[in-house]
Design a protein around this motif. Structure first.
Motif, PDB file in Angstrom:
ATOM      1  N   LEU A 109      63.357  84.503-106.392  1.00 52.92           N
ATOM      2  CA  LEU A 109      63.568  85.846-106.304  1.00 52.92           C
ATOM      3  C   LEU A 109      62.886  86.351-105.064  1.00 52.92           C
ATOM      4  O   LEU A 109      61.791  86.124-104.657  1.00 52.92           O
ATOM      5  CB  LEU A 109      62.858  86.484-107.422  1.00 52.92           C
ATOM      6  CG  LEU A 109      63.334  85.976-108.874  1.00 52.92           C
ATOM      7  CD1 LEU A 109      62.661  86.589-110.080  1.00 52.92           C
ATOM      8  CD2 LEU A 109      64.828  86.013-108.979  1.00 52.92           C
ATOM      9  N   THR A 110      63.827  87.131-104.245  1.00 54.23           N
ATOM     10  CA  THR A 110      63.312  87.657-103.362  1.00 54.23           C
ATOM     11  C   THR A 110      63.579  89.407-103.289  1.00 54.23           C
ATOM     12  O   THR A 110      64.284  89.865-103.639  1.00 54.23           O
ATOM     13  CB  THR A 110      63.902  87.412-101.892  1.00 54.23           C
ATOM     14  OG1 THR A 110      63.795  85.964-101.856  1.00 54.23           O
ATOM     15  CG2 THR A 110      63.531  88.036-100.505  1.00 54.23           C
ATOM     16  N   GLY A 162      46.918  95.251-103.515  1.00 59.67           N
ATOM     17  CA  GLY A 162      48.128  95.567-103.077  1.00 59.67           C
ATOM     18  C   GLY A 162      49.160  94.469-104.010  1.00 59.67           C
ATOM     19  O   GLY A 162      48.781  93.855-104.886  1.00 59.67           O
ATOM     20  N   THR A 163      50.425  94.665-103.835  1.00 62.96           N
ATOM     21  CA  THR A 163      51.195  93.735-104.485  1.00 62.96           C
ATOM     22  C   THR A 163      51.504  92.349-104.045  1.00 62.96           C
ATOM     23  O   THR A 163      51.313  92.078-102.601  1.00 62.96           O
ATOM     24  CB  THR A 163      52.795  94.458-104.343  1.00 62.96           C
ATOM     25  OG1 THR A 163      52.699  95.753-104.852  1.00 62.96           O
ATOM     26  CG2 THR A 163      53.936  93.639-105.197  1.00 62.96           C
ATOM     27  N   PRO A 164      51.182  91.362-104.677  1.00 66.94           N
ATOM     28  CA  PRO A 164      51.434  89.925-104.393  1.00 66.94           C
ATOM     29  C   PRO A 164      52.675  89.859-103.295  1.00 66.94           C
ATOM     30  O   PRO A 164      53.748  90.516-103.361  1.00 66.94           O
ATOM     31  CB  PRO A 164      51.490  89.085-105.534  1.00 66.94           C
ATOM     32  CG  PRO A 164      50.890  89.997-106.588  1.00 66.94           C
ATOM     33  CD  PRO A 164      51.302  91.367-106.208  1.00 66.94           C
ATOM     34  N   VAL A 165      52.518  89.193-102.110  1.00 62.19           N
ATOM     35  CA  VAL A 165      53.612  88.752-101.356  1.00 62.19           C
ATOM     36  C   VAL A 165      54.404  87.572-101.911  1.00 62.19           C
ATOM     37  O   VAL A 165      55.332  87.300-101.431  1.00 62.19           O
ATOM     38  CB  VAL A 165      52.996  88.724 -99.769  1.00 62.19           C
ATOM     39  CG1 VAL A 165      52.772  90.174 -99.371  1.00 62.19           C
ATOM     40  CG2 VAL A 165      51.896  87.645 -99.888  1.00 62.19           C
ATOM     41  N   LEU A 166      53.650  86.888-102.520  1.00 63.03           N
ATOM     42  CA  LEU A 166      54.284  85.353-103.080  1.00 63.03           C
ATOM     43  C   LEU A 166      53.728  85.036-104.397  1.00 63.03           C
ATOM     44  O   LEU A 166      52.347  84.999-104.433  1.00 63.03           O
ATOM     45  CB  LEU A 166      54.050  84.383-102.065  1.00 63.03           C
ATOM     46  CG  LEU A 166      54.991  83.135-102.280  1.00 63.03           C
ATOM     47  CD1 LEU A 166      55.517  82.335-101.162  1.00 63.03           C
ATOM     48  CD2 LEU A 166      54.111  81.926-103.279  1.00 63.03           C
ATOM     49  N   THR A 167      54.391  84.722-105.397  1.00 63.09           N
ATOM     50  CA  THR A 167      53.906  84.348-106.725  1.00 63.09           C
ATOM     51  C   THR A 167      54.660  83.257-107.334  1.00 63.09           C
ATOM     52  O   THR A 167      56.050  83.267-107.327  1.00 63.09           O
ATOM     53  CB  THR A 167      54.018  85.863-107.649  1.00 63.09           C
ATOM     54  OG1 THR A 167      53.385  86.623-107.320  1.00 63.09           O
ATOM     55  CG2 THR A 167      53.486  85.120-109.249  1.00 63.09           C
ATOM     56  N   ALA A 168      54.196  82.104-107.464  1.00 63.56           N
ATOM     57  CA  ALA A 168      54.790  80.936-107.875  1.00 63.56           C
ATOM     58  C   ALA A 168      54.285  80.781-109.652  1.00 63.56           C
ATOM     59  O   ALA A 168      52.802  80.939-109.738  1.00 63.56           O
ATOM     60  CB  ALA A 168      54.347  79.750-107.267  1.00 63.56           C
ATOM     61  N   ARG A 172      58.872  86.278-104.178  1.00 66.55           N
ATOM     62  CA  ARG A 172      58.192  86.709-102.695  1.00 66.55           C
ATOM     63  C   ARG A 172      58.932  87.940-102.036  1.00 66.55           C
ATOM     64  O   ARG A 172      59.841  88.261-102.328  1.00 66.55           O
ATOM     65  CB  ARG A 172      58.370  85.684-101.757  1.00 66.55           C
ATOM     66  CG  ARG A 172      59.782  85.411-101.438  1.00 66.55           C
ATOM     67  CD  ARG A 172      60.088  84.221-100.136  1.00 66.55           C
ATOM     68  NE  ARG A 172      61.236  84.057 -99.553  1.00 66.55           N
ATOM     69  CZ  ARG A 172      62.039  82.999 -99.744  1.00 66.55           C
ATOM     70  NH1 ARG A 172      61.405  81.952-100.651  1.00 66.55           N
ATOM     71  NH2 ARG A 172      63.177  82.846 -99.218  1.00 66.55           N
ATOM     72  N   THR A 173      58.155  88.690-101.463  1.00 71.78           N
ATOM     73  CA  THR A 173      58.557  89.883-100.688  1.00 71.78           C
ATOM     74  C   THR A 173      58.316  89.516 -99.208  1.00 71.78           C
ATOM     75  O   THR A 173      57.626  88.812 -98.636  1.00 71.78           O
ATOM     76  CB  THR A 173      57.698  91.078-101.043  1.00 71.78           C
ATOM     77  OG1 THR A 173      56.269  90.800-100.434  1.00 71.78           O
ATOM     78  CG2 THR A 173      57.846  91.265-102.378  1.00 71.78           C
ATOM     79  N   GLY A 174      59.241  90.053 -98.329  1.00 68.56           N
ATOM     80  CA  GLY A 174      58.914  89.890 -96.699  1.00 68.56           C
ATOM     81  C   GLY A 174      59.765  88.396 -96.407  1.00 68.56           C
ATOM     82  O   GLY A 174      60.295  87.566 -97.217  1.00 68.56           O
ATOM     83  N   GLY A 175      59.439  88.169 -95.065  1.00 71.75           N
ATOM     84  CA  GLY A 175      59.869  87.132 -94.460  1.00 71.75           C
ATOM     85  C   GLY A 175      58.739  85.851 -94.638  1.00 71.75           C
ATOM     86  O   GLY A 175      57.467  85.892 -94.678  1.00 71.75           O
ATOM     87  N   LEU A 176      59.205  84.656 -94.603  1.00 71.53           N
ATOM     88  CA  LEU A 176      58.496  83.348 -94.547  1.00 71.53           C
ATOM     89  C   LEU A 176      58.761  82.781 -93.167  1.00 71.53           C
ATOM     90  O   LEU A 176      59.637  82.720 -92.605  1.00 71.53           O
ATOM     91  CB  LEU A 176      59.086  82.624 -95.667  1.00 71.53           C
ATOM     92  CG  LEU A 176      58.607  82.879 -97.037  1.00 71.53           C
ATOM     93  CD1 LEU A 176      59.134  81.642 -98.013  1.00 71.53           C
ATOM     94  CD2 LEU A 176      57.092  83.158 -97.309  1.00 71.53           C
ATOM     95  N   GLY A 177      57.579  82.132 -92.858  1.00 72.46           N
ATOM     96  CA  GLY A 177      57.379  80.970 -91.544  1.00 72.46           C
ATOM     97  C   GLY A 177      56.800  79.613 -92.127  1.00 72.46           C
ATOM     98  O   GLY A 177      55.833  79.953 -92.841  1.00 72.46           O
TER      99      GLY A 177
END
Length: 229
Positions: free
Chosen positions: A5-6, A19-25, A89-94
């Motif tokens: 989910l993005t 703040g809000t998590p940027v990635l959750t597994a 996740r929110t935002g972009g991944l590298g």
């Protein structure tokens, strides 16, 4: 299978657990089959692993060889499907994989142009970012050198640079400094510190963690779970 989910990126303050998590597994499981029937055996690598990353933190992910840390990393980035679980996740991944995924006949410049196009960057923003990466990691003189002619250390710089190019909100690095000399190793940590200050998140996979003071927290993959160390 994994549900990925993005959601749109949220504005948050920097710092661990802010703040809000940027990635959750959540509940990530993964098994591999070995051998052929009727002797085929299944080995479970991940057994309900959970991991949450917050804005502006640097997290180490460690574990023994075969513990599943690289498998978890690949699932987080979407390069590998899990048997069960969700990744949000929110935002972009590298992503900087342990083994560089490059094209042998392309130069460093051409790699940046290709990846910049894939990220939807304008040519101007790609060029600015590329130049900054060349200067920060010290390999501008190899800009027009093909990947198959680079040394292992310079190839590792290109691998990291491609992950940094689009200034992602979350940077996932699998053994990123393998092959770096001491000077580049220090430059790497300068880059990581800059990203933390900017509110970006960095997850670093390593067989063993050195310089523990550089991390906000360290998570170990053990018995198929991701547990605080």
């Amino acid at each position: 299978m994994t549900t990925l989910l993005t959601t749109p990126a949220a504005t948050t303050s920097t710092g661990s657990d802010s703040g809000t998590p940027v990635l959750t597994a959540s509940g990530i499981t993964k098994s591999y089959g070995r051998g052929v029937w009727p002797l085929r055996r299944t080995r479970q690598v991940l057994a309900g692993a959970d991991l949450t990353l917050y804005p502006g933190e640097v997290v180490g992910l460690t574990g023994e060889n075969g513990s599943g840390k690289s498998t978890l990393m690949k699932i987080l980035v979407g390069a590998l499907g899990a048997d069960a679980g969700t990744v949000t996740r929110t935002g972009g991944l590298g992503y900087c994989p342990q083994t560089p995924l490059v094209y042998a006949r392309l130069t460093c410049d051409e790699h940046f142009e290709l990846f910049g196009h894939a990220h939807g960057m304008t040519r101007e923003s790609m060029q600015r970012s590329r130049q900054a990466i060349y200067e920060e990691l010290g390999f501008a003189r190899y800009a027009r050198t093909r990947a198959d002619q680079l040394s292992g250390g310079t190839l590792a710089k290109l691998n990291l640079g491609l992950a940094l190019l689009a200034d992602p909100d979350v940077l996932l690095l699998d053994e990123p400094y393998a092959g770096f000399d001491w000077d580049t190793y220090l430059k790497f940590w300068d880059l990581v510190a800059q990203r933390r200050t900017a509110g970006r998140t960095v997850l670093i996979v390593s067989h063993f963690v050195v310089d523990e003071n550089r991390f906000d927290r360290i998570v170990a993959v053990r018995d198929g779970k991701a547990v605080p160390r």
